[in-house]
Scaffold this motif. Structure first.
Motif, PDB file in Angstrom:
ATOM      1  N   GLY A   8       0.798  -1.220   0.000  1.00 19.40           N
ATOM      2  CA  GLY A   8       0.000   0.000   0.000  1.00 19.40           C
ATOM      3  C   GLY A   8       0.823   1.259   0.000  1.00 19.40           C
ATOM      4  O   GLY A   8       0.399   2.292   0.544  1.00 19.40           O
ATOM      5  N   SER A  10       2.371   4.709  -0.979  1.00 24.48           N
ATOM      6  CA  SER A  10       1.959   5.879  -1.747  1.00 24.48           C
ATOM      7  C   SER A  10       2.900   7.039  -1.491  1.00 24.48           C
ATOM      8  O   SER A  10       3.531   7.131  -0.431  1.00 24.48           O
ATOM      9  N   ASP A  22      -0.810   3.446  -3.725  1.00 25.72           N
ATOM     10  CA  ASP A  22      -1.248   2.101  -3.312  1.00 25.72           C
ATOM     11  C   ASP A  22      -0.516   0.980  -4.044  1.00 25.72           C
ATOM     12  O   ASP A  22      -1.132   0.050  -4.578  1.00 25.72           O
TER      13      ASP A  22
END
Length: 368
Positions: A8, A10, A22
């Motif tokens: 995940g 980012s 993500d």
């Protein structure tokens, strides 16, 4: 162990602008992974987050099973090779390679030993007393690699290191990097926008678009089974031909021709019946000669690229542009009507609205 795991991950620059969003990715210990995509897709940003040179806004980064999300770059034991070489112009090759070790307090004897080992691997022995200005682009890149090697890192991170080299040197350095990876066995992440580099160097490739992962897999697997039109067109040169199409009762109608699918294809693509589709056919799957399962099409030649070993024909039919990769002996004149033969077993089908691919049938059933 030096596997790399992104969960995940980012990079949010604020106001809803993401460099990467993500990303879930597992890079195996000792693997050569290529990040591939167009400019601005997030591949360099992802590499810089692994290196610690770019902040991770959310998500978790692990190297060797250890959380490195907020660990300082110097404590990650990774080595970065940049596009620009970043050599000190006033230093010799020897001193450039040894500089990082000197700053970390490695004693002179150990520095000399590691420099000698790295220069032997890279063929730099006779250039150790020269300065960067006295070297070719390929030799400078070898120096940058030598500086990374002597660190004995867990991970090599390479950000388009070959993009400043001419075509011949790039081909040579591709072979050198693959050989070096096999010799050292280190986990390597290689960023490139060049499909040839990714296809020939990567054990696996990760294709990114707009900061998101599109597909990960072995190069030929991704080439044969792209998940969407973007991957299909990006991972080939010239890009895959894409045409509007429809499928009814096992028959395909597109801008080039109408033909029946094999029973194996019809079964595999049953869910595509009656839907708006796009048909994909690669340039190498349009032939100059007839053969089993090939459908003839007639088109007007618009341009030709004679590459020596082969020719790329650019033609138009019913308002659609197509490209075909053919034998070098096929040299029609621009404006001439040419006949090409579409291999129906090699087609790809995509949903017209989502541009996602329909799973291709087992190759053993395609012609039955």
């Amino acid at each position: 162990m030096a596997s790399i795991t992104l969960k995940g991950v980012s990079r949010d620059y604020g106001s809803g602008i993401y460099g990467v969003k993500d990303v879930d990715l597992e890079i195996r210990d000792g693997e050569f992974m290529c990040f591939l995509g167009p400019s601005g897709c997030g591949k360099s940003t992802t590499l810089r987050m692994i290196a610690g040179l770019e902040d991770i806004t959310s998500g978790v980064l692990s190297i060797g099973g250890k959380d490195m999300t907020h660990t300082r770059p110097r404590d990650r034991n990774v080595a970065v090779v940049f596009q620009s070489y970043a050599l000190y112009p006033h230093m010799s090759v020897r001193d450039n390679i040894a500089f990082g070790m000197k700053m970390r307090g490695v004693d002179r004897g150990e520095r000399d030993k590691r420099v000698a080992q790295a220069s032997a691997k890279l063929g730099l022995d006779k250039y150790l007393d020269r300065r960067p200005a006295d070297l070719s682009g390929g030799q400078r890149q070898r120096v940058a690699l030598g500086r990374a090697i002597v660190r004995d890192p867990d991970v090599f991170l390479m950000d388009e290191p070959l993009s400043n080299l001419d075509a011949t040197l790039r081909a040579q350095m591709r072979l050198e990097l693959v050989r070096l990876h096999r010799e050292l066995g280190k986990t390597t992440v290689f960023v490139t926008h060049d499909q040839v580099e990714a296809m020939t160097m990567g054990e696996r490739i990760c294709i990114l678009r707009d900061g998101q992962v599109m597909q990960v897999g072995r190069p030929l697997d991704v080439y044969d089974n792209p998940v969407n039109i973007f991957v299909a067109r990006f991972l080939s040169s010239p890009p895959m031909n894409i045409l509007p199409a429809s499928l009814t009762d096992g028959r395909i109608a597109c801008g080039l021709a109408e033909f029946a699918l094999s029973s194996g294809q019809a079964s595999a693509y049953a869910q595509a019946n009656g839907r708006a589709l796009k048909l994909g056919i690669r340039a190498e799957d349009l032939y100059a000669q007839p053969g089993p399962g090939r459908v003839p099409i007639t088109a007007e030649l618009r341009a030709i690229e004679a590459l020596g070993a082969e020719n790329i024909l650019f033609a138009a039919i019913n308002g659609h542009d197509i490209a075909a990769r053919v034998d070098r002996r096929m040299l029609p004149a621009v404006g001439e009507q040419i006949t090409l033969y579409l291999d129906t077993a090699a087609l790809h089908l995509f949903d017209a609205s989502t541009e996602q691919a329909f799973a291709r049938p087992d190759p053993d059933t395609v012609r039955t």
